[in-house]
Write a protein that holds these residues in place. Sequence first.
Motif, PDB file in Angstrom:
ATOM      1  N   ASP A 132       0.918  -1.305  -0.138  1.00 17.35           N
ATOM      2  CA  ASP A 132       0.242   0.057  -0.142  1.00 17.35           C
ATOM      3  C   ASP A 132       0.738   1.380  -0.024  1.00 17.35           C
ATOM      4  OD1 ASP A 132      -2.216  -1.605   0.074  1.00 17.35           O
ATOM      5  OD2 ASP A 132      -2.590  -1.199   2.072  1.00 17.35           O
ATOM      6  N   LEU A 133       1.713   1.350   0.894  1.00 18.13           N
ATOM      7  CA  LEU A 133       2.916   2.507   1.018  1.00 18.13           C
ATOM      8  C   LEU A 133       3.554   2.711  -0.263  1.00 18.13           C
ATOM      9  CD1 LEU A 133       4.450   2.100   4.531  1.00 18.13           C
ATOM     10  CD2 LEU A 133       2.610   3.822   3.647  1.00 18.13           C
ATOM     11  N   ALA A 134       3.963   1.732  -0.765  1.00 18.69           N
ATOM     12  CA  ALA A 134       4.850   1.733  -2.321  1.00 18.69           C
ATOM     13  C   ALA A 134       3.802   2.172  -3.297  1.00 18.69           C
ATOM     14  CB  ALA A 134       5.380   0.407  -2.629  1.00 18.69           C
ATOM     15  N   SER A 135       2.706   1.759  -3.275  1.00 16.84           N
ATOM     16  CA  SER A 135       1.768   2.359  -4.205  1.00 16.84           C
ATOM     17  C   SER A 135       1.426   3.584  -4.047  1.00 16.84           C
ATOM     18  CB  SER A 135       0.520   1.275  -4.250  1.00 16.84           C
ATOM     19  OG  SER A 135      -0.451   1.816  -5.156  1.00 16.84           O
ATOM     20  N   GLU A 136       1.285   4.017  -2.848  1.00 19.70           N
ATOM     21  CA  GLU A 136       1.004   5.468  -2.769  1.00 19.70           C
ATOM     22  C   GLU A 136       1.982   6.556  -3.107  1.00 19.70           C
ATOM     23  OE1 GLU A 136       0.535   7.926   1.581  1.00 19.70           O
ATOM     24  OE2 GLU A 136       0.151   5.975   1.738  1.00 19.70           O
ATOM     25  N   VAL A 137       3.226   6.004  -2.897  1.00 17.79           N
ATOM     26  CA  VAL A 137       4.208   6.983  -3.521  1.00 17.79           C
ATOM     27  C   VAL A 137       4.762   6.845  -4.817  1.00 17.79           C
ATOM     28  CG1 VAL A 137       5.150   7.170  -1.121  1.00 17.79           C
ATOM     29  CG2 VAL A 137       6.194   5.434  -2.766  1.00 17.79           C
ATOM     30  N   GLY A 138       4.183   5.440  -5.571  1.00 15.79           N
ATOM     31  CA  GLY A 138       4.579   5.455  -6.930  1.00 15.79           C
ATOM     32  C   GLY A 138       5.857   4.579  -7.024  1.00 15.79           C
ATOM     33  N   PHE A 139       6.009   3.827  -6.202  1.00 14.04           N
ATOM     34  CA  PHE A 139       7.384   2.923  -6.130  1.00 14.04           C
ATOM     35  C   PHE A 139       6.766   1.457  -6.372  1.00 14.04           C
ATOM     36  CE2 PHE A 139      10.947   0.299  -4.557  1.00 14.04           C
ATOM     37  CZ  PHE A 139      12.074   0.782  -5.035  1.00 14.04           C
ATOM     38  N   ILE A 140       6.901   1.088  -7.858  1.00  9.07           N
ATOM     39  CA  ILE A 140       6.576  -0.049  -8.293  1.00  9.07           C
ATOM     40  C   ILE A 140       7.644  -1.315  -8.047  1.00  9.07           C
ATOM     41  CG2 ILE A 140       5.567  -1.400 -10.165  1.00  9.07           C
ATOM     42  CD1 ILE A 140       4.060   0.911  -9.286  1.00  9.07           C
ATOM     43  N   LEU A 150      15.053  -5.440  -1.431  1.00  7.12           N
ATOM     44  CA  LEU A 150      15.285  -3.973  -1.333  1.00  7.12           C
ATOM     45  C   LEU A 150      14.141  -3.518  -0.257  1.00  7.12           C
ATOM     46  CD1 LEU A 150      16.989  -1.455  -1.841  1.00  7.12           C
ATOM     47  CD2 LEU A 150      15.528  -1.306  -3.974  1.00  7.12           C
ATOM     48  N   ILE A 151      12.787  -3.556  -1.001  1.00  6.92           N
ATOM     49  CA  ILE A 151      11.657  -2.808  -0.338  1.00  6.92           C
ATOM     50  C   ILE A 151      11.577  -3.357   0.930  1.00  6.92           C
ATOM     51  CG2 ILE A 151       9.850  -4.343  -1.121  1.00  6.92           C
ATOM     52  CD1 ILE A 151       9.937  -0.584  -1.323  1.00  6.92           C
ATOM     53  N   GLN A 152      11.770  -4.851   1.311  1.00  2.23           N
ATOM     54  CA  GLN A 152      11.485  -5.366   2.597  1.00  2.23           C
ATOM     55  C   GLN A 152      12.484  -4.542   3.831  1.00  2.23           C
ATOM     56  OE1 GLN A 152       9.402  -7.471   3.677  1.00  2.23           O
ATOM     57  NE2 GLN A 152       8.617  -8.034   1.954  1.00  2.23           N
ATOM     58  N   THR A 153      13.872  -4.414   3.130  1.00  3.11           N
ATOM     59  CA  THR A 153      14.822  -3.693   3.891  1.00  3.11           C
ATOM     60  C   THR A 153      14.372  -2.594   4.086  1.00  3.11           C
ATOM     61  OG1 THR A 153      16.273  -5.535   3.206  1.00  3.11           O
ATOM     62  CG2 THR A 153      17.367  -3.530   4.349  1.00  3.11           C
ATOM     63  N   ALA A 154      14.100  -1.769   3.238  1.00  2.00           N
ATOM     64  CA  ALA A 154      13.821  -0.237   3.353  1.00  2.00           C
ATOM     65  C   ALA A 154      12.485  -0.067   4.568  1.00  2.00           C
ATOM     66  CB  ALA A 154      13.240   0.279   1.890  1.00  2.00           C
ATOM     67  N   TYR A 155      11.414  -0.969   4.408  1.00  2.00           N
ATOM     68  CA  TYR A 155      10.591  -0.939   5.355  1.00  2.00           C
ATOM     69  C   TYR A 155      11.009  -1.095   6.771  1.00  2.00           C
ATOM     70  CZ  TYR A 155       6.109  -2.052   7.320  1.00  2.00           C
ATOM     71  OH  TYR A 155       4.913  -1.930   8.199  1.00  2.00           O
ATOM     72  N   ASN A 161      15.588   5.716  13.353  1.00  2.00           N
ATOM     73  CA  ASN A 161      16.172   6.810  13.258  1.00  2.00           C
ATOM     74  C   ASN A 161      17.726   7.032  12.869  1.00  2.00           C
ATOM     75  OD1 ASN A 161      15.985   9.669  13.015  1.00  2.00           O
ATOM     76  ND2 ASN A 161      16.604   9.946  15.132  1.00  2.00           N
ATOM     77  N   VAL A 162      17.787   6.285  11.637  1.00  2.00           N
ATOM     78  CA  VAL A 162      19.270   6.151  11.172  1.00  2.00           C
ATOM     79  C   VAL A 162      19.245   6.765   9.792  1.00  2.00           C
ATOM     80  CG1 VAL A 162      19.873   4.068  12.792  1.00  2.00           C
ATOM     81  CG2 VAL A 162      18.607   3.844  10.327  1.00  2.00           C
ATOM     82  N   ASN A 163      20.486   7.092   9.480  1.00  6.11           N
ATOM     83  CA  ASN A 163      20.629   7.628   7.857  1.00  6.11           C
ATOM     84  C   ASN A 163      20.565   6.615   6.843  1.00  6.11           C
ATOM     85  OD1 ASN A 163      21.035  10.410   9.237  1.00  6.11           O
ATOM     86  ND2 ASN A 163      23.214   9.859   9.420  1.00  6.11           N
ATOM     87  N   VAL A 164      20.403   6.882   5.698  1.00  5.62           N
ATOM     88  CA  VAL A 164      20.015   5.958   4.730  1.00  5.62           C
ATOM     89  C   VAL A 164      20.912   6.439   3.441  1.00  5.62           C
ATOM     90  CG1 VAL A 164      18.720   4.622   3.188  1.00  5.62           C
ATOM     91  CG2 VAL A 164      17.937   5.119   5.547  1.00  5.62           C
ATOM     92  N   LEU A 165      21.526   5.716   2.879  1.00  5.23           N
ATOM     93  CA  LEU A 165      22.358   6.056   1.664  1.00  5.23           C
ATOM     94  C   LEU A 165      21.924   5.138   0.448  1.00  5.23           C
ATOM     95  CD1 LEU A 165      24.406   7.555  -0.070  1.00  5.23           C
ATOM     96  CD2 LEU A 165      26.273   5.505   0.451  1.00  5.23           C
ATOM     97  N   ILE A 166      21.325   5.853  -0.465  1.00  2.00           N
ATOM     98  CA  ILE A 166      20.776   5.140  -1.678  1.00  2.00           C
ATOM     99  C   ILE A 166      21.629   5.147  -2.949  1.00  2.00           C
ATOM    100  CG2 ILE A 166      18.489   4.934  -3.086  1.00  2.00           C
ATOM    101  CD1 ILE A 166      16.880   5.968  -0.996  1.00  2.00           C
ATOM    102  N   GLU A 167      21.913   4.156  -3.393  1.00  2.00           N
ATOM    103  CA  GLU A 167      22.777   3.976  -4.947  1.00  2.00           C
ATOM    104  C   GLU A 167      22.104   3.529  -5.997  1.00  2.00           C
ATOM    105  OE1 GLU A 167      26.733   2.482  -4.112  1.00  2.00           O
ATOM    106  OE2 GLU A 167      27.171   4.571  -3.125  1.00  2.00           O
ATOM    107  N   GLY A 168      22.336   4.007  -6.981  1.00  2.00           N
ATOM    108  CA  GLY A 168      21.590   3.559  -8.330  1.00  2.00           C
ATOM    109  C   GLY A 168      21.845   4.315  -9.184  1.00  2.00           C
ATOM    110  N   LEU A 177      12.163   5.947  -3.820  1.00  2.00           N
ATOM    111  CA  LEU A 177      12.344   4.985  -2.795  1.00  2.00           C
ATOM    112  C   LEU A 177      12.325   5.945  -1.477  1.00  2.00           C
ATOM    113  CD1 LEU A 177      12.894   2.413  -1.330  1.00  2.00           C
ATOM    114  CD2 LEU A 177      15.210   2.506  -2.341  1.00  2.00           C
ATOM    115  N   SER A 178      13.053   7.134  -1.491  1.00  5.26           N
ATOM    116  CA  SER A 178      13.375   7.753  -0.182  1.00  5.26           C
ATOM    117  C   SER A 178      11.905   8.356   0.290  1.00  5.26           C
ATOM    118  CB  SER A 178      14.353   8.851  -0.735  1.00  5.26           C
ATOM    119  OG  SER A 178      13.450  10.020  -1.426  1.00  5.26           O
ATOM    120  N   ARG A 179      11.130   8.482  -0.651  1.00  2.00           N
ATOM    121  CA  ARG A 179       9.661   8.962  -0.244  1.00  2.00           C
ATOM    122  C   ARG A 179       8.892   7.825   0.629  1.00  2.00           C
ATOM    123  NH1 ARG A 179       7.580  13.687  -1.794  1.00  2.00           N
ATOM    124  NH2 ARG A 179       8.778  15.003  -3.550  1.00  2.00           N
TER     125      ARG A 179
END
Length: 488
Positions: A132-140, A150-155, A161-168, A177-179
């Motif tokens: 539901d959250l992924a669909s809400e922000v448009g992350f397919i 990836l999405i399981q870990t992101a969730y 409250n930790v910093n996240v670095l996304i590469e791609g 993904l950040s949204r």
Amino acid sequence: MTNLLIVDDEKEVGNFLSHLFTSKGYYVKVANSGKEFSSIDFTRNHFHAAMIDLKLPDTDGLSLLQHLKRQQPGCKAVIMTGYSTIKTAIDAMKLGASDYIEKPFDDIDLLETQIDQLLISTITSTQQHINDLASEVGFIVGQNEGMNQLIQTAYKVARKNVNVLIEGETGTGKEVLSRFIHQASQRSHESFIGVNCGAISESLLESELFGHEKGAFTGATQQRKGLFEIASKGTLFLDEIAEASHAIQVKLLRVLETREFMRVGSESILRTNTRLVAASNENLHEAVQQKKFREDLFYRLNVVHLKIPPLRNRKEDIPLLIYHFLQRHANIGVTFSDDAMEVLQNYDWPGNVRELSNFVTRVITLSDSNDATITADHLPLFNHAAVMSATIEPTKQTAAKKQESHFEIYLQRWVNDILVLFEQENEIDLEKVLAQVKELESQVGKAFILRTLKDTLGNRKETAKRLQITMRKLRYLLNEKKEGGSKA
């Protein structure tokens, strides 16, 4: 009865947790070492959840976690860790842990709540929430295994409250993904603000991030809050972090270390509680080795590292992505035939999801009808073989017709490559682009000559006359004569 396994080498901790959860009606099994853990018969003892300390005297928690997940995949594991080992705890979550808890346990009520929620929630409800959250922000997410991991870990890390670095690569969906991370976090009701570090000059970026006082520089006619102040309780997304200057990197490091900053032109110290998500299409580890990026800042940002796979590595998701992009256009009935979809899945998409999205938009814009069906015949740019089979049987094609098809493929591929270059945000090699234009000029000239030769049944004199060029120019364009060669 709910069965809980606790693995901790500190007997006082084990006894405390055993008493706490036994009083809540749980059956609790405590192991104080890796040896005691190994002695457990998992064929007779079924555990609903396990609390595992990362550091044990005779083994490490990650090894025990992997063994537990092999024996009982449905058991929900929580890693117990000190702050210094949070990064390892994140690695544990990638291996299947559901959550982590920081030691010492300062808030017993929070500890109880975490375990209770973990045991009450089901895999189905959690997965539905993620979807539901992924669909809400448009992350397919699609069916690709890497994307689902990836999405399981992101969730899982979103709630921390930790910093996240996304590469791609460019166009893979780093900001989307950040949204998702923001929406899945406890900050979802606060601001999400993004800024592209490569699109703003150093002086303006400093003011954008930290704010400025009135009169701090020419044009500063009034005080302005920076993004660290505006998004103090929310999420700040720094895109293309590798493009930030060294001076900005130093200031970012101070904010991350102390949570303090000053507006430009001010001596007053302000505090922020912003959750930082950074993104880069470069490999920041390599940038550190090349002295292009500060190593200390890299390790501050890289608490959680997420890497989005390029579209060419998840081609099975292309039909779902296309359907999603089509749905964004109201009252549009454009569809893609099976052969067209196969062609699109065989294309490498160097611009990734962004290129696919732009492609669908162009198709809809250029379609003659809102109910058009796109076939392989419309897609010569993507797959030469598909065009050959979709237009006419190969055995019936003449050499001239094949040459025309080759030119059509070349022309549309050239246009697509130039559009991808034009849309990308990195540095552009203009000389390379101009060389491609020169090559296009040569190919266009040759294509017109070949078509006219077909019409004149190979009569070169008549061909030159129709094209209003000399015989010398004709041979030159056919690469039969180099500039400055022999006379005609």
